[in-house]
Design a protein around this motif. Sequence first.
Motif, PDB file in Angstrom:
ATOM      1  N   ASP A  38       0.886  -1.182  -0.005  1.00  0.00           N
ATOM      2  CA  ASP A  38      -0.081   0.077   0.151  1.00  0.00           C
ATOM      3  C   ASP A  38       0.610   1.390  -0.053  1.00  0.00           C
ATOM      4  N   PHE A  39       2.042   1.109   0.243  1.00  0.00           N
ATOM      5  CA  PHE A  39       2.968   2.395   0.300  1.00  0.00           C
ATOM      6  C   PHE A  39       3.241   3.021  -1.180  1.00  0.00           C
ATOM      7  N   SER A  40       3.156   4.203  -1.210  1.00  0.00           N
ATOM      8  CA  SER A  40       3.497   5.086  -2.298  1.00  0.00           C
ATOM      9  C   SER A  40       4.108   6.137  -1.716  1.00  0.00           C
ATOM     10  N   SER A  41       4.686   6.978  -2.966  1.00  0.00           N
ATOM     11  CA  SER A  41       5.430   8.162  -2.781  1.00  0.00           C
ATOM     12  C   SER A  41       5.476   8.993  -3.918  1.00  0.00           C
ATOM     13  N   LYS A  42       6.011  10.064  -4.215  1.00  0.00           N
ATOM     14  CA  LYS A  42       6.442  10.675  -5.292  1.00  0.00           C
ATOM     15  C   LYS A  42       7.901  11.511  -5.209  1.00  0.00           C
ATOM     16  N   LEU A  43       8.465  11.839  -6.600  1.00  0.00           N
ATOM     17  CA  LEU A  43       9.705  12.547  -6.551  1.00  0.00           C
ATOM     18  C   LEU A  43       9.305  13.713  -7.305  1.00  0.00           C
ATOM     19  N   GLU A  44       9.821  14.779  -7.162  1.00  0.00           N
ATOM     20  CA  GLU A  44       9.624  16.034  -7.998  1.00  0.00           C
ATOM     21  C   GLU A  44      10.851  16.902  -7.844  1.00  0.00           C
ATOM     22  N   PHE A  45      11.293  17.701  -9.124  1.00  0.00           N
ATOM     23  CA  PHE A  45      12.094  18.576  -9.219  1.00  0.00           C
ATOM     24  C   PHE A  45      11.674  19.472 -10.105  1.00  0.00           C
ATOM     25  N   LYS A  46      12.124  20.903 -10.056  1.00  0.00           N
ATOM     26  CA  LYS A  46      11.663  21.883 -10.864  1.00  0.00           C
ATOM     27  C   LYS A  46      12.983  22.475 -11.821  1.00  0.00           C
ATOM     28  N   ILE A  47      12.680  22.676 -12.861  1.00  0.00           N
ATOM     29  CA  ILE A  47      13.652  23.134 -13.879  1.00  0.00           C
ATOM     30  C   ILE A  47      13.455  24.738 -14.139  1.00  0.00           C
ATOM     31  N   THR A  48      14.768  25.423 -13.987  1.00  0.00           N
ATOM     32  CA  THR A  48      14.310  26.927 -14.437  1.00  0.00           C
ATOM     33  C   THR A  48      15.451  27.106 -15.708  1.00  0.00           C
ATOM     34  N   THR A  64       7.858  22.057 -13.520  1.00  0.00           N
ATOM     35  CA  THR A  64       8.113  20.788 -12.480  1.00  0.00           C
ATOM     36  C   THR A  64       7.831  19.529 -13.114  1.00  0.00           C
ATOM     37  N   ILE A  65       8.776  18.784 -13.051  1.00  0.00           N
ATOM     38  CA  ILE A  65       8.761  17.335 -13.419  1.00  0.00           C
ATOM     39  C   ILE A  65       8.609  16.408 -12.061  1.00  0.00           C
ATOM     40  N   SER A  66       7.540  15.443 -11.999  1.00  0.00           N
ATOM     41  CA  SER A  66       7.065  14.792 -11.035  1.00  0.00           C
ATOM     42  C   SER A  66       6.797  13.172 -11.348  1.00  0.00           C
ATOM     43  N   LEU A  67       7.142  12.367 -10.484  1.00  0.00           N
ATOM     44  CA  LEU A  67       6.627  11.118 -10.763  1.00  0.00           C
ATOM     45  C   LEU A  67       5.881  10.536  -9.463  1.00  0.00           C
ATOM     46  N   GLN A  68       4.560  10.015  -9.506  1.00  0.00           N
ATOM     47  CA  GLN A  68       3.728   9.479  -8.328  1.00  0.00           C
ATOM     48  C   GLN A  68       4.322   7.811  -8.518  1.00  0.00           C
ATOM     49  N   THR A  82       8.225  14.636 -20.733  1.00  0.00           N
ATOM     50  CA  THR A  82       8.690  15.335 -21.780  1.00  0.00           C
ATOM     51  C   THR A  82       8.795  16.737 -21.263  1.00  0.00           C
ATOM     52  N   VAL A  83       9.997  17.163 -21.199  1.00  0.00           N
ATOM     53  CA  VAL A  83      10.145  18.844 -21.059  1.00  0.00           C
ATOM     54  C   VAL A  83       9.283  19.728 -22.053  1.00  0.00           C
ATOM     55  N   ASP A  84       8.829  20.768 -21.363  1.00  0.00           N
ATOM     56  CA  ASP A  84       8.008  21.468 -22.143  1.00  0.00           C
ATOM     57  C   ASP A  84       8.823  22.452 -22.949  1.00  0.00           C
ATOM     58  N   MET A  85       8.991  22.399 -24.248  1.00  0.00           N
ATOM     59  CA  MET A  85      10.196  23.040 -24.985  1.00  0.00           C
ATOM     60  C   MET A  85       9.622  24.509 -24.982  1.00  0.00           C
ATOM     61  N   THR A  86       8.515  25.042 -24.762  1.00  0.00           N
ATOM     62  CA  THR A  86       8.041  26.414 -25.077  1.00  0.00           C
ATOM     63  C   THR A  86       8.730  26.982 -23.909  1.00  0.00           C
ATOM     64  N   LYS A  87       9.002  26.241 -22.770  1.00  0.00           N
ATOM     65  CA  LYS A  87       9.582  27.072 -21.529  1.00  0.00           C
ATOM     66  C   LYS A  87      10.850  26.998 -21.511  1.00  0.00           C
ATOM     67  N   CYS A  88      11.589  26.145 -22.379  1.00  0.00           N
ATOM     68  CA  CYS A  88      13.016  25.829 -22.337  1.00  0.00           C
ATOM     69  C   CYS A  88      13.301  25.847 -23.772  1.00  0.00           C
ATOM     70  N   GLU A 206      16.689  21.940  -9.326  1.00  0.00           N
ATOM     71  CA  GLU A 206      16.537  21.704  -7.864  1.00  0.00           C
ATOM     72  C   GLU A 206      15.312  20.859  -7.318  1.00  0.00           C
ATOM     73  N   SER A 207      15.678  19.910  -6.429  1.00  0.00           N
ATOM     74  CA  SER A 207      14.621  18.978  -5.980  1.00  0.00           C
ATOM     75  C   SER A 207      13.369  19.905  -4.850  1.00  0.00           C
ATOM     76  N   THR A 208      12.264  19.622  -5.446  1.00  0.00           N
ATOM     77  CA  THR A 208      11.354  20.173  -4.436  1.00  0.00           C
ATOM     78  C   THR A 208      10.710  19.321  -3.625  1.00  0.00           C
ATOM     79  N   PHE A 209      10.538  17.838  -3.900  1.00  0.00           N
ATOM     80  CA  PHE A 209      10.056  16.896  -2.922  1.00  0.00           C
ATOM     81  C   PHE A 209      10.830  15.428  -3.096  1.00  0.00           C
ATOM     82  N   VAL A 210      11.371  14.934  -1.937  1.00  0.00           N
ATOM     83  CA  VAL A 210      12.121  13.751  -2.125  1.00  0.00           C
ATOM     84  C   VAL A 210      11.588  12.523  -1.490  1.00  0.00           C
ATOM     85  N   GLY A 211      10.305  12.600  -1.087  1.00  0.00           N
ATOM     86  CA  GLY A 211       9.445  11.264  -1.051  1.00  0.00           C
ATOM     87  C   GLY A 211       9.207  11.290   0.459  1.00  0.00           C
TER      88      GLY A 211
END
Length: 255
Positions: A38-48, A64-68, A82-88, A206-211
């Motif tokens: 039943d355990f679950s988590s997520k990771l998340e990082f931000k690209i500027t 923000t790139i994230s994975l549940q 996929t990284v949003d090419m309009t923002k990068c 930078e990481s914004t959530f490490v689980g």
Amino acid sequence: MVSLLGRELKLEAFKEPRGFLRFLQLIFTMLAFACCADFSSKLEFKITCRAPDTKNGTNYTEQTISLQYSYPFALDHYPNVTVDMTKCPNLNEDSKYVTFPGDYSSDAKFFVFIGVVSWLFCIFTVLVYGFINDLYLDQKNYPLYDMIAAGIISFMFLAASSAWGHALSGLKSSGNPSDWIFDSDDAKVCKIQNDNYINTVVEKCESTFVGAYGGGNVSVLFGFLNCFLFGVNVYYLYKETRFFNSNQGNLQNSP
């Protein structure tokens, strides 16, 4: 009175250590595999990224790139992001996809398998203790089989808990983007060489959530607790076998 196949439920066995321990094992084996599955988590990082701005010179955009993720924790089997090419804009073509490292499914599945099999074994033996305990005690081979099974389960929980604990440590590393996004091909958009991002449009990652791993940690603790409970149970089951009774008889007959 509760009955099964013409036999009434008797609780005498559960007032003894072997019965009480088996009831505890019934509970904690279920908690062990349930907490893992039943355990679950997520990771998340931000690209500027830096984007040209005709008025202000430079415009900074963030995404923000994230994975549940959840059981069985095969992170590398999840779809690419996929990284949003309009923002990068002007991002290298081979850097627009982010994959996730780590496959911990074999250890997680092994742990859950041992937990489920042990739980089913506990259900069966609890029914035996409750409804045919007299037959169990009359046939001295039954306690011997019970003792051997408890010893095997104790060892298997030790192996499964150790394996899952090691896998959980790796999962925590994969769940912390700072541990891999800067030097891995899984996230080329954030890869650094010679202290600089290989993609010059990237300002920072930078990481914004490490689980959160409370459920995983608890499942490992329950696994080792089950190893201990089944190990202790071996001693009390041994006292029900013909080997213990024959030794006791020899001691009583010795001068």
